[in-house]
Design a protein around this motif. Structure first.
Motif, PDB file in Angstrom:
ATOM      1  N   ASP A  15     -28.456  13.299  14.076  1.00 28.85           N
ATOM      2  CA  ASP A  15     -29.235  12.268  13.378  1.00 28.85           C
ATOM      3  C   ASP A  15     -28.572  11.984  12.042  1.00 28.85           C
ATOM      4  OD1 ASP A  15     -30.762  13.718  11.017  1.00 28.85           O
ATOM      5  OD2 ASP A  15     -30.911  15.071  12.753  1.00 28.85           O
ATOM      6  N   ASP A  16     -28.973  10.875  11.426  1.00 25.16           N
ATOM      7  CA  ASP A  16     -28.479  10.536  10.094  1.00 25.16           C
ATOM      8  C   ASP A  16     -29.605  10.568   9.077  1.00 25.16           C
ATOM      9  OD1 ASP A  16     -29.856   8.364  10.987  1.00 25.16           O
ATOM     10  OD2 ASP A  16     -28.275   6.893  10.621  1.00 25.16           O
ATOM     11  N   GLY A  17     -30.478  11.577   9.247  1.00 30.72           N
ATOM     12  CA  GLY A  17     -31.638  11.703   8.369  1.00 30.72           C
ATOM     13  C   GLY A  17     -31.345  12.461   7.093  1.00 30.72           C
ATOM     14  N   ASP A  18     -32.354  13.206   6.637  1.00 32.20           N
ATOM     15  CA  ASP A  18     -32.249  13.887   5.347  1.00 32.20           C
ATOM     16  C   ASP A  18     -31.322  15.099   5.352  1.00 32.20           C
ATOM     17  OD1 ASP A  18     -33.853  12.125   4.088  1.00 32.20           O
ATOM     18  OD2 ASP A  18     -35.650  13.380   4.072  1.00 32.20           O
ATOM     19  N   GLY A  19     -30.951  15.591   6.526  1.00 34.43           N
ATOM     20  CA  GLY A  19     -30.064  16.742   6.575  1.00 34.43           C
ATOM     21  C   GLY A  19     -30.782  18.030   6.218  1.00 34.43           C
ATOM     22  N   PHE A  20     -30.024  18.956   5.642  1.00 37.36           N
ATOM     23  CA  PHE A  20     -30.590  20.274   5.313  1.00 37.36           C
ATOM     24  C   PHE A  20     -31.378  20.188   4.001  1.00 37.36           C
ATOM     25  CE2 PHE A  20     -26.877  21.384   7.951  1.00 37.36           C
ATOM     26  CZ  PHE A  20     -27.536  22.098   8.933  1.00 37.36           C
ATOM     27  N   ASN A  21     -32.481  19.513   4.097  1.00 35.99           N
ATOM     28  CA  ASN A  21     -33.368  19.376   2.944  1.00 35.99           C
ATOM     29  C   ASN A  21     -34.441  20.450   3.026  1.00 35.99           C
ATOM     30  OD1 ASN A  21     -35.295  18.648   1.052  1.00 35.99           O
ATOM     31  ND2 ASN A  21     -34.965  16.446   1.351  1.00 35.99           N
ATOM     32  N   ALA A  22     -34.547  21.276   1.984  1.00 39.64           N
ATOM     33  CA  ALA A  22     -35.478  22.414   2.024  1.00 39.64           C
ATOM     34  C   ALA A  22     -36.909  21.974   2.242  1.00 39.64           C
ATOM     35  CB  ALA A  22     -35.373  23.225   0.719  1.00 39.64           C
ATOM     36  N   SER A  23     -37.262  20.791   1.745  1.00 38.63           N
ATOM     37  CA  SER A  23     -38.655  20.349   1.858  1.00 38.63           C
ATOM     38  C   SER A  23     -39.002  19.862   3.247  1.00 38.63           C
ATOM     39  CB  SER A  23     -38.918  19.229   0.841  1.00 38.63           C
ATOM     40  OG  SER A  23     -38.088  18.105   1.121  1.00 38.63           O
ATOM     41  N   THR A  24     -37.995  19.565   4.079  1.00 38.16           N
ATOM     42  CA  THR A  24     -38.279  19.043   5.423  1.00 38.16           C
ATOM     43  C   THR A  24     -37.613  19.854   6.524  1.00 38.16           C
ATOM     44  OG1 THR A  24     -36.384  17.546   5.312  1.00 38.16           O
ATOM     45  CG2 THR A  24     -38.485  16.705   4.500  1.00 38.16           C
ATOM     46  N   SER A  25     -37.036  21.011   6.168  1.00 38.49           N
ATOM     47  CA  SER A  25     -36.264  21.765   7.166  1.00 38.49           C
ATOM     48  C   SER A  25     -37.129  22.555   8.126  1.00 38.49           C
ATOM     49  CB  SER A  25     -35.303  22.729   6.448  1.00 38.49           C
ATOM     50  OG  SER A  25     -36.046  23.621   5.628  1.00 38.49           O
ATOM     51  N   LEU A  36     -25.401  27.987  20.201  1.00 39.16           N
ATOM     52  CA  LEU A  36     -26.053  26.859  19.545  1.00 39.16           C
ATOM     53  C   LEU A  36     -25.477  26.758  18.139  1.00 39.16           C
ATOM     54  CD1 LEU A  36     -28.193  24.636  19.105  1.00 39.16           C
ATOM     55  CD2 LEU A  36     -29.789  26.448  18.428  1.00 39.16           C
ATOM     56  N   ALA A  37     -24.864  25.621  17.836  1.00 44.96           N
ATOM     57  CA  ALA A  37     -24.289  25.394  16.509  1.00 44.96           C
ATOM     58  C   ALA A  37     -25.046  24.257  15.829  1.00 44.96           C
ATOM     59  CB  ALA A  37     -22.815  25.046  16.618  1.00 44.96           C
ATOM     60  N   VAL A  38     -25.528  24.510  14.618  1.00 44.89           N
ATOM     61  CA  VAL A  38     -26.244  23.500  13.833  1.00 44.89           C
ATOM     62  C   VAL A  38     -25.456  23.282  12.550  1.00 44.89           C
ATOM     63  CG1 VAL A  38     -28.419  22.866  12.735  1.00 44.89           C
ATOM     64  CG2 VAL A  38     -28.438  24.279  14.802  1.00 44.89           C
ATOM     65  N   VAL A  39     -24.909  22.070  12.397  1.00 45.59           N
ATOM     66  CA  VAL A  39     -24.052  21.772  11.249  1.00 45.59           C
ATOM     67  C   VAL A  39     -24.484  20.455  10.615  1.00 45.59           C
ATOM     68  CG1 VAL A  39     -22.100  23.028  12.232  1.00 45.59           C
ATOM     69  CG2 VAL A  39     -22.352  20.575  12.682  1.00 45.59           C
ATOM     70  N   ALA A  40     -23.987  20.224   9.443  1.00 44.17           N
ATOM     71  CA  ALA A  40     -24.274  18.959   8.762  1.00 44.17           C
ATOM     72  C   ALA A  40     -23.532  17.820   9.454  1.00 44.17           C
ATOM     73  CB  ALA A  40     -23.861  19.057   7.295  1.00 44.17           C
ATOM     74  N   ASN A  41     -24.202  16.680   9.607  1.00 43.26           N
ATOM     75  CA  ASN A  41     -23.597  15.493  10.188  1.00 43.26           C
ATOM     76  C   ASN A  41     -22.982  14.661   9.072  1.00 43.26           C
ATOM     77  OD1 ASN A  41     -22.874  13.800  12.252  1.00 43.26           O
ATOM     78  ND2 ASN A  41     -24.797  12.654  12.241  1.00 43.26           N
ATOM     79  N   PHE A  42     -21.986  13.863   9.422  1.00 41.92           N
ATOM     80  CA  PHE A  42     -21.334  13.039   8.399  1.00 41.92           C
ATOM     81  C   PHE A  42     -21.714  11.573   8.589  1.00 41.92           C
ATOM     82  CE2 PHE A  42     -17.857  10.450   6.764  1.00 41.92           C
ATOM     83  CZ  PHE A  42     -17.700  10.975   5.492  1.00 41.92           C
ATOM     84  N   PRO A  43     -22.124  10.870   7.536  1.00 40.10           N
ATOM     85  CA  PRO A  43     -22.204  11.315   6.137  1.00 40.10           C
ATOM     86  C   PRO A  43     -23.532  12.001   5.798  1.00 40.10           C
ATOM     87  CG  PRO A  43     -22.650   8.986   6.253  1.00 40.10           C
ATOM     88  CD  PRO A  43     -22.350   9.420   7.659  1.00 40.10           C
ATOM     89  N   THR A  44     -24.572  11.757   6.630  1.00 34.33           N
ATOM     90  CA  THR A  44     -25.865  12.404   6.374  1.00 34.33           C
ATOM     91  C   THR A  44     -26.434  12.898   7.697  1.00 34.33           C
ATOM     92  OG1 THR A  44     -27.076  10.317   6.614  1.00 34.33           O
ATOM     93  CG2 THR A  44     -26.388  10.940   4.373  1.00 34.33           C
ATOM     94  N   GLY A  45     -27.406  13.783   7.570  1.00 34.30           N
ATOM     95  CA  GLY A  45     -28.105  14.243   8.761  1.00 34.30           C
ATOM     96  C   GLY A  45     -27.605  15.595   9.260  1.00 34.30           C
TER      97      GLY A  45
END
Length: 417
Positions: free
Chosen positions: A357-367, A390-399
């Motif tokens: 997704d291209d959402g908020d990413g690793f945001n502590a308030s929504t993780s 299972l690999a969970v990584v940051a998407n580029f540019p967001t999400g």
């Protein structure tokens, strides 16, 4: 009883021949040969001690073995032990059992040749006798024993050849007694090996039970989480459909159609532990189509899954969990929403399924709490062991991008959940 009497007779005859030879030799000595009473007295005492020692041996063997037969009475003991383990593991188990024998010494083990040699001091009650080591009965006993154990690879395990015998030349078996000590050592090693094999089996059974418990716990957590989310999703969807029936009946009808499609793929089946990528994709797409009606242009979906991969086995609800995380924690908090991508690719013997997704990413308030991903990893381990990740990584540019990598082929007989 007859075997015991024959055993005493054999020992007595052997010593009687020794006494006769000694008497003949004495008679040939000049001057001393004229005195025959010392030889007679010595011969009578020797035979009395021999008979007493043989009877003591019989009593000891009966106490240890509970029977009197050729196998129990023999100074030399032979055992063939089958161990249902690989030869190297069987050797380690046997070596440990021998080293735990009381009074064992000079243990020499060679793992390369699967051979163990050891010496064992005999237990004795001479210290309780007033004569101590000068007790005449001890003159007819072997002071130490020796054992040799060899492991050979056999079909489905290791075969142990165990020999326990006095540490004296073979001819001495006719004259010296071991008091049943070699029978005792052979039985002790056999029992120790059996107990260690049983302990390994108990440990394996306990590990299997623990795995089953962990599996049941993981499935229970997943079902609890799904049970907690499902009513809210159904309530929100039905509430949205009710509102749309007044303002936009065609869209309400479309939403209910997607809901029926979603529920059809969500109903429990007898063999729903392992589903397919195609079935899980239909459930996820129906779920996202419902949310697209609710969220409007704030949610876009792109699916890139080749037809050749749609039959790939996939545990139920895994794709759904990743999609729900992407929307709930990535897109819904954003005012402008975003896009969810579902992509699958094959590389040799593995298939990688990615939800990004291209959402908020690793945001502590929504993780979120991470329970869903934790359960997903546990289920992957229970189903595939170390063959899936299972690999969970940051998407580029967001999400965020979450990728499940698993075997392309899956044998149903080996499935766990």
């Amino acid at each position: 009883m007859i075997k015991g009497l024959l055993f005493v007779l054999r020992i007595a005859i052997a010593w009687f021949l020794v006494v006769v030879l000694a008497a003949l030799a004495w008679s040939e000595i000049p001057w001393l040969g004229r005195f025959d009473w010392p030889v007679t007295v010595a011969g009578i005492l020797t035979m009395a001690l021999v008979v007493a020692g043989a009877l003591s041996h019989l009593a000891r063997v009966r106490l240890i073995a509970g029977r009197l037969d050729n196998g129990a009475l023999a100074n030399r003991q032979h055992r063939q032990i089958e161990i249902p383990l690989e030869a190297g593991e069987a050797f380690d188990l046997l070596d440990a059992a021998i080293r735990e024998l009381p009074r064992v010494e000079q243990v020499e083990s060679a793992r390369g040749s699967l051979l163990v040699h050891a010496k064992v001091r005999r237990a004795t009650n001479q210290g309780e006798s007033p004569l101590g080591r000068w007790n005449p009965l001890s003159w007819f006993e072997t002071p130490r024993n020796q054992l040799q154990a060899t492991v050979t690879a056999s079909h489905g395990g290791g075969s142990v050849t165990l020999i326990c015998e006095p540490a004296t030349p073979a001819w001495s078996y006719w004259f010296l007694l071991d008091g049943g000590s070699n029978f005792e050592h052979a039985e002790a090693i056999t029992r120790a090996v059996s107990e260690r094999v049983a302990a390994l089996r108990r440990a394996e059974k306990a590990a299997a039970t623990q795995t089953e418990t962990e599996k049941a716990l993981t499935v229970a957590k997943l079902r609890l989480l799904h049970a907690q989310l499902e009513p809210h999703f159904l309530y929100n969807t039905l509430a949205s459909a009710q509102l749309l029936t007044r303002s936009d009946p065609p869209r309400a009808d479309e939403m209910l159609g997607y809901l029926i499609h979603y529920l059809r793929h969500s109903l429990p089946r007898s063999d729903d532990e392992i589903s397919t990528l195609d079935a899980e994709l239909e459930r996820a797409v129906a779920y996202m189509e419902i949310l697209k009606i609710r969220m409007g242009p704030r949610l876009a979906v792109q699916v890139d899954v080749p037809e050749s991969l749609r039959a790939t086995p996939l545990p139920t609800m895994m794709l759904q969990t990743l999609v729900e995380n992407a929307i709930k924690h990535g897109l819904e908090p954003r005012i402008g929403g975003g896009t969810v991508w579902i992509r699958a690719r094959r590389s040799r013997d593995t298939v990688a399924v990615t939800v990004a997704d291209d959402g908020d990413g690793f945001n502590a308030s929504t993780s979120g709490t991470g329970i869903g991903l934790k359960n997903l990893r546990e289920r992957l381990h229970l189903v595939y062991g170390s063959q899936a990740t299972l690999a969970v990584v940051a998407n580029f540019p967001t999400g965020v991008a979450a990728t499940i990598t698993m075997p392309a082929e899956f044998v149903r007989e080996s499935q766990h959940v």
